[in-house]
Design an enzyme around this catalytic site. Structure first.
Site, PDB file in Angstrom:
ATOM      1  N   GLU A 144       0.818  -1.207   0.000  1.00 39.19           N
ATOM      2  CA  GLU A 144       0.000   0.000   0.000  1.00 39.19           C
ATOM      3  C   GLU A 144       0.860   1.270   0.000  1.00 39.19           C
ATOM      4  OE1 GLU A 144      -2.799  -0.016   3.204  1.00 39.19           O
ATOM      5  OE2 GLU A 144      -3.734   1.809   2.448  1.00 39.19           O
ATOM      6  N   ASP A 145       1.929   1.257   0.770  1.00 39.41           N
ATOM      7  CA  ASP A 145       2.657   2.502   1.021  1.00 39.41           C
ATOM      8  C   ASP A 145       4.037   2.606   0.370  1.00 39.41           C
ATOM      9  OD1 ASP A 145       0.543   3.279   2.517  1.00 39.41           O
ATOM     10  OD2 ASP A 145       1.428   2.802   4.451  1.00 39.41           O
TER      11      ASP A 145
END
Ligand code: MN
Length: 736
Positions: free
Chosen positions: A90-91
């Site tokens: 996600e990051d």
């Protein structure tokens, strides 16, 4: 730019956390290979490098804290590694493919699941859907470790929520109370649930939180002293009775108190279980013995004794509960349970990981028994280690959770189709549904929807439901709507036909239908046992009543006595359908057994040809549809078995008939292939109506439409074409 000193300090922080993690893992699971965890730590360190959290701490601390929560649950190295990597997709620039390459299929699958759930935006949807969302989340993931990582992630985020902006705090706290705490509860994880609830409560309703906290704090000192005295008295009695048990006491959690105050509109001092003593025994028998001792010592409050051992809660919580009043008049609750029940109450589904190692006894099997009721497992249960590490959850196996393109949740029964989805939106959307896109891709109406699918229904004004849909639709709503539509429209048609028949009959006797009074029609209707004139007309249309007999009653003077009587009845459906639709066209070839004059036609869905096994179906108003016995529609149609009728091919061959039949030839795309196929067909004196060929990658599909006399004729051609070198298969298409 961080100073060197700061850099050293932050590095020291996560190195400390990492060491703590490894120490705990070695304690909990001394036989496990922890290499995967080391690799995940280094990978996570590399990819989150330079990122910081809102607290200013290096980002890496977060996945490490999440892994620590998981280690406390005694999870396996796969789960810990996935916990360390849970935010990497996600990051950071990392993809699931990278993770699969580095850490294998299991870790990648879990990280993918966690990422998928993070992408769901729960709070923007209507609040009443919270229950659906909880269910959906549980239904969407197929590995329980995904949920446990998500819960650990949320727990650490809630513990550090103070660093976020108030708006984000509200949103995350609300979501925690609506979605995550109830999931922890559903999975029996009392400890995590309690902490999530209190943290959520603090941000969602700070004023009430403060009030409850003050009320509890004001009583804490006295309360703790009180519980100390009670424990002492109880301990002495336990020793006398020779029972070994652990005793703990506690003050009820703030959020639980708050909910109780709200629900019962009472003050804090009226909460019976503000103070609670917990007794953890060595056997179930001792639980009941302890209950006896408690009730001998203190007066029980009537109606507050609950036996959750005999009758476990839906999340498999087991305990004996009772409320008693102390000598000084203070009520308190006592919870009595065994060590195993206690572990289950605190850790729920996560409690099972600790049984992974070592031999599995019959007792372990029993411990796992409750889980089996909620869990559907894929592998052989004789290997419980394998069973636990690949635990598949299917907590709501009877439902699927789908979305509209705008994000509204639509709950449908398992195996539901786009038709079910369409009817759940609106009846008209259902009726006019012609197709659907699932996750952006066109699918047939028979498609089976899965949890998480985004469904877009394609409609066409004026499109109508078909009887086939009853074979596809699973939800009772869709099925009822379809049946209702079919009945209604068949009835309308029957009324129309009935009216026409009466008018036609009336003209014969020079009576105009208009001259017949409504009262008379009503009277005749009741003579026939139906309520309204429309029902009478429908009855005539369906062939239940004879138009001539009805007319004879309406206008007795005009009718000819000779045509009245029983003879008319035998005409029934046959005469009705023939009159309405005129004569037969080219279907002398089929006859209905025992009814020589019924209107018959070959069903277009399967186009049966002479010689094939066939079955008749009495339609309403169109005569008898003749289907091939293997027609897929036949199974759906025959739900009204009384309308099935025997038909046969007539033996007179005076009028030779032929039927168009479509074949697809699957063959190599080579020079001269088409010529050879047509030559084989022409040799059998068969008329070719049409030929179409499509080719790709050296393969060809050739569609031919032929005039076929009967089954034997067709079989000759198919066998002949199959013998051509390079032909792989020949299929008959039911529709032409
Ligand atoms: Mn996270």
């Amino acid at each position: 730019m961080a100073t060197l000193r700061e850099q050293i300090a932050t590095t020291a922080l996560h190195v400390t956390k990492y060491r703590e993690l490894m120490r705990r893992m070695r304690e909990n699971r001394p036989n496990d290979d922890l290499e995967l965890i080391r690799k995940a730590y280094e990978f996570s360190q590399k990819h989150h490098a330079g990122q910081t959290r809102a607290s200013g701490q290096p980002y890496l601390v977060h996945p490490l804290e999440v892994a620590l929560v998981l280690a406390e649950m005694k999870m396996d190295p796969v789960a810990i590694a996935a916990g360390l990597l849970h935010d990497s997709v996600e990051d950071t620039s990392v993809t699931v493919v990278d993770i699969r390459k580095e850490f294998g299929e299991q870790v990648a699958h879990i990280v993918e699941g966690v990422t998928k759930i993070s992408a769901l935006d729960f709070v923007t949807r209507e609040e009443q859907q919270a229950e659906n969302l909880r269910k959906m989340m549980l239904a969407m993931v197929d590995d329980i470790r995904v949920v446990l990582i998500k819960l650990a992630d949320r727990l650490h985020n809630m513990r550090t929520l103070e660093h976020l902006q108030p708006e984000r705090q509200q949103k995350i706290a609300r979501e925690t109370l609506d979605i995550y705490a109830p999931i922890a509860h559903r999975l029996g994880m009392g400890k995590i649930r309690g902490e999530l609830e209190d943290l959520g409560f603090r941000y969602v309703d700070p004023i009430s939180y403060q009030q409850v906290e003050e009320a509890v704090e004001a009583r804490r000192k006295a309360g703790e002293a009180f519980l100390g005295r009670v424990e002492q008295i109880f301990h002495d009695k336990l020793n006398e009775a020779g029972i070994t048990a652990k005793v703990e006491s506690r003050i009820k959690r703030l959020y639980s108190i708050h909910k109780k105050l709200q629900r019962q509109h009472i003050a804090v001092e009226q909460v019976y279980d503000l103070y609670a003593m917990r007794v953890i025994t060595e056997s179930v028998q001792d639980c009941y013995a302890v209950l006896g001792i408690i009730h001998n010592l203190w007066r029980p409050v009537p109606g507050r004794i609950k036996d959750f051992i005999a009758m476990p809660r839906p999340n498999f919580y087991q305990s004996l509960h009772t409320s008693v009043i102390s000598e000084e008049g203070t009520p308190f609750e006592v919870q009595i349970r065994t060590e195993e029940m206690h572990k289950m109450a605190e850790e729920g589904i996560a409690a099972h990981w600790k049984y992974k190692d070592g031999p599995v006894s019959a007792q372990d099997e029993q411990r796992l028994a409750w889980l089996r009721q909620v869990v559907e497992w894929q592998r052989d249960v004789s290997d419980p280690g394998e069973f636990l590490s690949t635990l598949k959850i299917d907590l709501y196996p009877e439902e699927v959770y789908t979305f509209t393109p705008k994000g509204k949740v639509v709950v449908l029964p398992r195996d539901a189709s786009p038709i079910d989805f369409a009817y759940s939106i609106h009846t008209e959307v259902g009726h006019s549904c012609v197709g659907a896109k699932v996750n952006g891709r066109m699918v047939p109406l028979r498609f089976k929807l899965h949890s998480g699918d985004i469904v877009e229904i394609l409609t066409q004004p004026g499109h109508k439901p078909s009887r086939d849909w009853l074979g596809i639709a699973k939800s009772s709503r869709a099925r009822n709507k379809i049946k209702h539509w079919l009945n209604l429209h068949q009835r309308e048609r029957a009324i129309e036909i009935g009216r026409k028949l009466i008018e036609k009959e009336a003209r014969k006797y020079r009576v105009a239908l208009k001259e017949i009074k409504d009262e008379e029609l009503l009277k005749i209707a009741s003579d026939y046992g139906v309520g309204r004139p429309d029902d009478l007309m429908a009855g005539i249309g369906y062939g239940k009543f004879s138009a001539r007999q009805v007319l004879a009653r309406l206008a007795p003077a005009a009718s000819e006595p000779a045509t009245e009587g029983e003879g008319e009845k035998s005409g029934g459906i046959a005469s009705v359908v023939r009159r309405v639709f005129g004569g037969d066209h080219n279907n002398n070839a089929i006859r209905v057994k025992g009814h020589g004059d019924l209107l018959v036609y070959r069903a277009r869905c399967c186009n049966p040809i002479r010689g094939e096994s066939v079955v008749g179906y009495v339609t309403r108003g169109k005569g008898v549809a003749v289907h091939a016995l293997n027609c897929p529609n036949v199974m759906n149609l025959m739900y009204e078995p009384e309308r099935r009728i025997d038909v046969e091919w007539s033996r007179d061959d005076e009028t030779p008939t032929s039927y168009p039949v479509k074949l697809t030839v699957y063959c190599d795309d080579r020079f001269g292939m088409l010529k050879q196929i047509t030559a084989v067909i022409s040799d059998t004196q068969t008329n070719i109506r049409n030929v179409e060929a499509r080719t790709s990658n050296g393969q060809a599909n050739v569609d031919v439409i032929l005039d076929i006399a009967d089954l034997k004729h067709l079989e000759n051609i198919i066998n002949g074409v199959r013998k051509i070198p390079g032909v792989h298969d020949v299929q008959r298409l039911q529709r032409v």
